[in-house]
Design an enzyme around this catalytic site. Sequence first.
Site, mmCIF file in Angstrom:
data_model
loop_
_atom_site.group_PDB
_atom_site.id
_atom_site.type_symbol
_atom_site.label_atom_id
_atom_site.label_comp_id
_atom_site.label_asym_id
_atom_site.label_seq_id
_atom_site.Cartn_x
_atom_site.Cartn_y
_atom_site.Cartn_z
ATOM 1 N N HIS A 96 0.804 -1.221 0.000
ATOM 2 C CA HIS A 96 0.000 0.000 0.000
ATOM 3 C C HIS A 96 0.840 1.275 0.000
ATOM 4 O O HIS A 96 0.298 2.364 -0.182
ATOM 5 C CB HIS A 96 -0.936 0.006 1.206
ATOM 6 C CG HIS A 96 -2.006 -1.035 1.137
ATOM 7 N ND1 HIS A 96 -2.839 -1.190 0.044
ATOM 8 C CD2 HIS A 96 -2.388 -1.997 2.026
ATOM 9 C CE1 HIS A 96 -3.679 -2.184 0.263
ATOM 10 N NE2 HIS A 96 -3.430 -2.697 1.450
ATOM 11 N N ARG A 101 6.992 -5.583 3.304
ATOM 12 C CA ARG A 101 5.688 -6.167 3.035
ATOM 13 C C ARG A 101 5.562 -6.232 1.523
ATOM 14 O O ARG A 101 5.535 -5.200 0.842
ATOM 15 C CB ARG A 101 4.529 -5.367 3.626
ATOM 16 C CG ARG A 101 3.188 -6.013 3.209
ATOM 17 C CD ARG A 101 2.003 -5.530 3.981
ATOM 18 N NE ARG A 101 1.653 -4.150 3.691
ATOM 19 C CZ ARG A 101 0.555 -3.549 4.171
ATOM 20 N NH1 ARG A 101 -0.282 -4.212 4.956
ATOM 21 N NH2 ARG A 101 0.303 -2.285 3.875
ATOM 22 N N GLU A 127 -5.626 -11.459 8.203
ATOM 23 C CA GLU A 127 -6.400 -10.220 8.138
ATOM 24 C C GLU A 127 -7.767 -10.401 7.490
ATOM 25 O O GLU A 127 -8.367 -9.436 7.024
ATOM 26 C CB GLU A 127 -5.602 -9.144 7.389
ATOM 27 C CG GLU A 127 -5.069 -9.567 6.033
ATOM 28 C CD GLU A 127 -4.216 -8.510 5.365
ATOM 29 O OE1 GLU A 127 -4.237 -7.348 5.805
ATOM 30 O OE2 GLU A 127 -3.521 -8.855 4.385
ATOM 31 N N ASP A 153 -8.116 -4.490 7.596
ATOM 32 C CA ASP A 153 -8.741 -5.498 6.744
ATOM 33 C C ASP A 153 -9.461 -6.551 7.573
ATOM 34 O O ASP A 153 -10.512 -7.057 7.150
ATOM 35 C CB ASP A 153 -7.696 -6.157 5.846
ATOM 36 C CG ASP A 153 -7.448 -5.357 4.576
ATOM 37 O OD1 ASP A 153 -8.434 -4.955 3.939
ATOM 38 O OD2 ASP A 153 -6.281 -5.133 4.224
#
Length: 258
Positions: free
Chosen positions: A45, A70, A147, A173
């Site tokens: 993200h 990530r 998540e 999430d």
Amino acid sequence: MANKVKQVWASGKAVVNAWLAIPSGFSAEVIAQCGFDSVTVDMQHGVQDYLSMVQCFQSMHAHPVTPMVRVPWNEPGIIGKVLDGGAYGVICPMVNTPQEAKNLVSYAKYPPKGVRSNGPIRAGMYGSAGTYQQTANDEIVLLPMMETKTAVENMEAILDVEGIDGVYIGPSDLGFSYGLVPKLDRDEPEILKIYEKIIKECGKRGLNPGIHCSGADGAVRAINMGFKLVTLSNEVGLMQTYAKMQVNATREKSGGKA
């Protein structure tokens, strides 16, 4: 190169992790000097790409932090590539089944434990020639993200997968998948109950649960619950929070002159 994250865990303490969304080596260098145990480049993200990840790693190399990433998805090409670029930890989003967790392990480990291709173009420079491959399988941290409701339903089977070091909770999430608004520091009883079970099940297996927090208050609460890795927002959030605080203080204390 020894993995500081694993050293902190071995000492019985929790890891304090930073998060980088901005593609800037200078930002990474500043954050790496702030006392974190690890610094994670967010390629999912954040607005980071592969080259900016490498630049962040280069900038933080002189400081005692573990470089982590990530990744955007559970896919062998990018997982192998971030490891070759120097990542010593991989956080992988949306791992919902034990098979997907097994895939993550396979992509990240050299044979015979996995299928990672040999070619640590930058990571190999962490030691003398040939030593990286001897220690990478043991030193690299693997944290599949838990998540979603599906992942929670498969919790114990995911945690039984050999080769992971724990799981990483994405609170936004996770709440979203249960019909709640996305936010980081959750207080809904049904979500807190899930956290308690994750911590308990990780404890049974000697695993290390991690979680994304909005700042120190949420991180301390998570540590006291039993989480073993806490992320303090990201550098964007930290910058915004402090900047807003300073602007508001200036206006309030200027007597209407600003």
